[in-house]
Scaffold this active site. Sequence first.
Site, short mmCIF file in Angstrom:
data_model
loop_
_atom_site.label_atom_id
_atom_site.label_comp_id
_atom_site.label_asym_id
_atom_site.label_seq_id
_atom_site.Cartn_x
_atom_site.Cartn_y
_atom_site.Cartn_z
N SER A 75 20.50 -7.36 -24.94
CA SER A 75 21.11 -6.34 -25.79
C SER A 75 20.36 -6.20 -27.10
CB SER A 75 22.57 -6.73 -26.07
OG SER A 75 22.62 -8.02 -26.65
N CYS A 121 20.04 -11.46 -36.88
CA CYS A 121 19.20 -11.87 -38.02
C CYS A 121 20.05 -12.62 -39.05
CB CYS A 121 18.56 -10.64 -38.67
SG CYS A 121 17.00 -10.14 -37.91
N HIS A 136 15.86 -9.60 -30.76
CA HIS A 136 15.82 -10.85 -31.55
C HIS A 136 15.78 -12.03 -30.57
CE1 HIS A 136 16.67 -12.84 -35.50
NE2 HIS A 136 16.75 -13.85 -34.65
N GLU A 157 22.48 -25.37 -4.66
CA GLU A 157 21.38 -26.29 -4.93
C GLU A 157 21.85 -27.75 -4.94
OE1 GLU A 157 18.94 -25.26 -8.25
OE2 GLU A 157 18.46 -23.27 -7.46
N GLN A 214 21.50 -17.57 -24.08
CA GLN A 214 22.95 -17.78 -23.98
C GLN A 214 23.25 -19.10 -23.27
OE1 GLN A 214 25.57 -14.57 -22.94
NE2 GLN A 214 23.88 -13.10 -22.85
N LYS A 265 0.81 -1.22 0.00
CA LYS A 265 0.00 0.00 0.00
C LYS A 265 0.85 1.27 0.00
CE LYS A 265 -3.84 -2.36 2.17
NZ LYS A 265 -3.10 -3.61 2.51
N ARG A 266 2.18 1.13 0.11
CA ARG A 266 2.97 2.36 0.23
C ARG A 266 3.04 3.12 -1.09
NH1 ARG A 266 7.01 -1.14 -1.27
NH2 ARG A 266 8.99 -0.28 -1.93
N HIS A 293 16.63 -14.86 -28.53
CA HIS A 293 17.89 -15.57 -28.33
C HIS A 293 18.15 -15.81 -26.85
CE1 HIS A 293 19.08 -11.44 -27.39
NE2 HIS A 293 20.15 -11.93 -26.79
N HIS A 328 12.97 -12.07 -36.50
CA HIS A 328 13.34 -11.03 -35.55
C HIS A 328 12.18 -10.64 -34.62
CE1 HIS A 328 15.86 -7.60 -34.33
NE2 HIS A 328 14.76 -6.87 -34.34
N ASN A 364 18.15 -13.57 -21.08
CA ASN A 364 17.72 -12.25 -20.58
C ASN A 364 16.70 -11.74 -21.58
OD1 ASN A 364 19.68 -12.16 -18.46
ND2 ASN A 364 21.22 -11.68 -20.00
N CYS A 401 20.19 -5.77 -37.27
CA CYS A 401 20.26 -6.71 -36.13
C CYS A 401 21.43 -7.67 -36.32
CB CYS A 401 18.96 -7.50 -36.02
SG CYS A 401 19.08 -8.92 -34.92
#
Length: 340
Positions: A161, A53, A164, A182, A168, A28-29, A166, A113, A153, A50
């Site tokens: 970055s 591509c 497109h 873990e 890693q 609620k803040r 992708h 893309h 990401n 790109c």
Amino acid sequence: METLFEKPHRRLNLLTGEHVLVSPHRTKRPWLGMVDAAPAAGRPPYDPGCYLCPGNERAGGARNPAYTETFVFDNDYAALLPGAGPETFERGRLLRAETERGLCRVLCYSPRHDLTLGNMESAALRKVVDAWTDQYAELGALPFIRHVQIFENNGAMMGASNPHPHGQIWAEEQIPNEPAKETDRQLRHWQSEKSCLLCEYLDVEDSQQERIVCRNDSFTVLVPFWAVWPYETMLLSRAHRGALPDFTEKERDDLADILPRLIRAYDRIFDAPFPYSMGFHQRPTDGGQHPEWHFHAHFFPPLLRSTTIRKFMVGYELLAQPQRDITPESAAERLKYLVK
Ligand code: H2U
Ligand code: ZN
């Protein structure tokens, strides 16, 4: 239990042994903080500028082939290098460093893309699952590689970055911090209880239902009891599997089925592409059998209340421990409703 969950409380992360502070009353803040720009919509299927591509030149000078499905290449700015000779550094008992060898690759999911994991066709997505499987197997088989981290990401907010589609792959000589924690927790449970930690956890979540977002024959997506990020989720194989190569054909199809369902639910939260970092956690490739390991993926999306209000890991979180405002149960409730 309801009253505990309405008050500040801390929860144990089974997989790391760490705690998260949950403060449900704090939503609620008022917010007078930073406002991120909303993501731009509408991308062309091919972008001449790109570097991912088909047919285009990359920053390092190499040219992408005219690929039609998935495409893997060695990262032109790799964070790890395979050739570095073993060197150690020690000053007394306190200062230590050592060479870390490895390989970094980029995997383009599609030549298109304008697509994402959320809107690719299932046959194309199945090719991505196969590429992840092949990369894990190929890199993990290298004698000096003990861990293969596949991740993505997504969205500029998470540091991608390029829009497109992708991800890693970073494969390296030592097991990094999070998978090491873990491994340790799963192994301890395996040895003391003679059973798998995450198989047992899945049973508990199946019986409670409260944090389950969606499932198919082979996978369950849930908001973990100890989630830190507002809409953090975990995807677990329903059978006890340690890594992608253990999956049957049907399980690979089912992974290609459930991933876009989750991502589209995320996109519906604010009716816009939902940024996240995601990745798979799998059995280390250090030569051990690792019967304790249970395959899963983590999704860490930073957004909290709209496309512009995000979670930051600051102050208390950097100095003490992670903290969240909305409960994992209310996040699951919302996501469940948005899965179609
Ligand atoms: P991210 O969007 O998650 O940053 O991934 C893109 C990767 O692509 C990034 O690690 C690499 C960057 O180093 N890259 C190349 O390998 N070649 C290029 O021409 C540009 C970017
Ligand atoms: Zn592109």
